[in-house]
Write a protein that holds these residues in place. Structure first.
Motif, PDB file in Angstrom:
ATOM      1  N   LYS A  91      -5.712  10.117   3.138  1.00 22.02           N
ATOM      2  CA  LYS A  91      -7.109   9.699   3.309  1.00 22.02           C
ATOM      3  C   LYS A  91      -7.556   9.853   4.756  1.00 22.02           C
ATOM      4  O   LYS A  91      -8.694  10.217   5.027  1.00 22.02           O
ATOM      5  CB  LYS A  91      -7.288   8.234   2.881  1.00 22.02           C
ATOM      6  CG  LYS A  91      -7.325   8.029   1.397  1.00 22.02           C
ATOM      7  CD  LYS A  91      -7.560   6.557   1.097  1.00 22.02           C
ATOM      8  CE  LYS A  91      -7.546   6.273  -0.375  1.00 22.02           C
ATOM      9  NZ  LYS A  91      -7.735   4.829  -0.652  1.00 22.02           N
ATOM     10  N   ASN A  92      -6.654   9.555   5.690  1.00 24.54           N
ATOM     11  CA  ASN A  92      -7.002   9.672   7.100  1.00 24.54           C
ATOM     12  C   ASN A  92      -7.111  11.123   7.548  1.00 24.54           C
ATOM     13  O   ASN A  92      -7.846  11.424   8.493  1.00 24.54           O
ATOM     14  CB  ASN A  92      -5.972   8.944   7.966  1.00 24.54           C
ATOM     15  CG  ASN A  92      -6.057   7.449   7.807  1.00 24.54           C
ATOM     16  OD1 ASN A  92      -7.099   6.923   7.458  1.00 24.54           O
ATOM     17  ND2 ASN A  92      -4.969   6.772   8.062  1.00 24.54           N
ATOM     18  N   LYS A 136       0.839  -1.197   0.000  1.00 26.72           N
ATOM     19  CA  LYS A 136       0.000   0.000   0.000  1.00 26.72           C
ATOM     20  C   LYS A 136       0.870   1.240   0.000  1.00 26.72           C
ATOM     21  O   LYS A 136       1.947   1.275   0.580  1.00 26.72           O
ATOM     22  CB  LYS A 136      -0.894   0.026   1.235  1.00 26.72           C
ATOM     23  CG  LYS A 136      -2.051  -0.906   1.163  1.00 26.72           C
ATOM     24  CD  LYS A 136      -2.933  -0.724   2.379  1.00 26.72           C
ATOM     25  CE  LYS A 136      -4.112  -1.649   2.326  1.00 26.72           C
ATOM     26  NZ  LYS A 136      -4.938  -1.525   3.540  1.00 26.72           N
ATOM     27  N   ASN A 137       0.373   2.285  -0.627  1.00 26.61           N
ATOM     28  CA  ASN A 137       1.060   3.558  -0.664  1.00 26.61           C
ATOM     29  C   ASN A 137       0.794   4.276   0.661  1.00 26.61           C
ATOM     30  O   ASN A 137      -0.325   4.683   0.944  1.00 26.61           O
ATOM     31  CB  ASN A 137       0.557   4.383  -1.853  1.00 26.61           C
ATOM     32  CG  ASN A 137       1.379   5.609  -2.068  1.00 26.61           C
ATOM     33  OD1 ASN A 137       2.090   6.061  -1.187  1.00 26.61           O
ATOM     34  ND2 ASN A 137       1.284   6.162  -3.262  1.00 26.61           N
TER      35      ASN A 137
END
Length: 74
Positions: free
Chosen positions: A58-59, A50-51
């Protein structure tokens, strides 16, 4: 690459244990243990791919929380 090799090794172990899992409780326990170890390795491999930057952004972005009354407005 190393985790992929470990996953392949776990698959080979599972193939060998699958034949004897019904016959012995010890083999059944080993089979379950190897299944769990393989799942952990797969999850770690997935997480490493995952990037991290995108996940962090996003968080940070605020999400609009929907209230129950919002469903009835539509």
């Amino acid at each position: 690459m190393k985790k992929e090799l470990l996953i392949k090794e776990k698959e080979r172990q599972l193939a060998r244990l699958r034949e004897h899992a019904d016959k012995s409780s010890v083999c059944a326990e080993l089979y379950n243990k190897v299944v769990l170890e393989k799942a952990i390795l797969k999850k770690e491999l997935e997480d490493s791919r995952k990037n991290k930057f995108v996940e962090g952004v996003k968080n940070l972005l605020p999400r609009k929380k929907m209230l129950i009354c919002d469903y009835f407005k539509k």
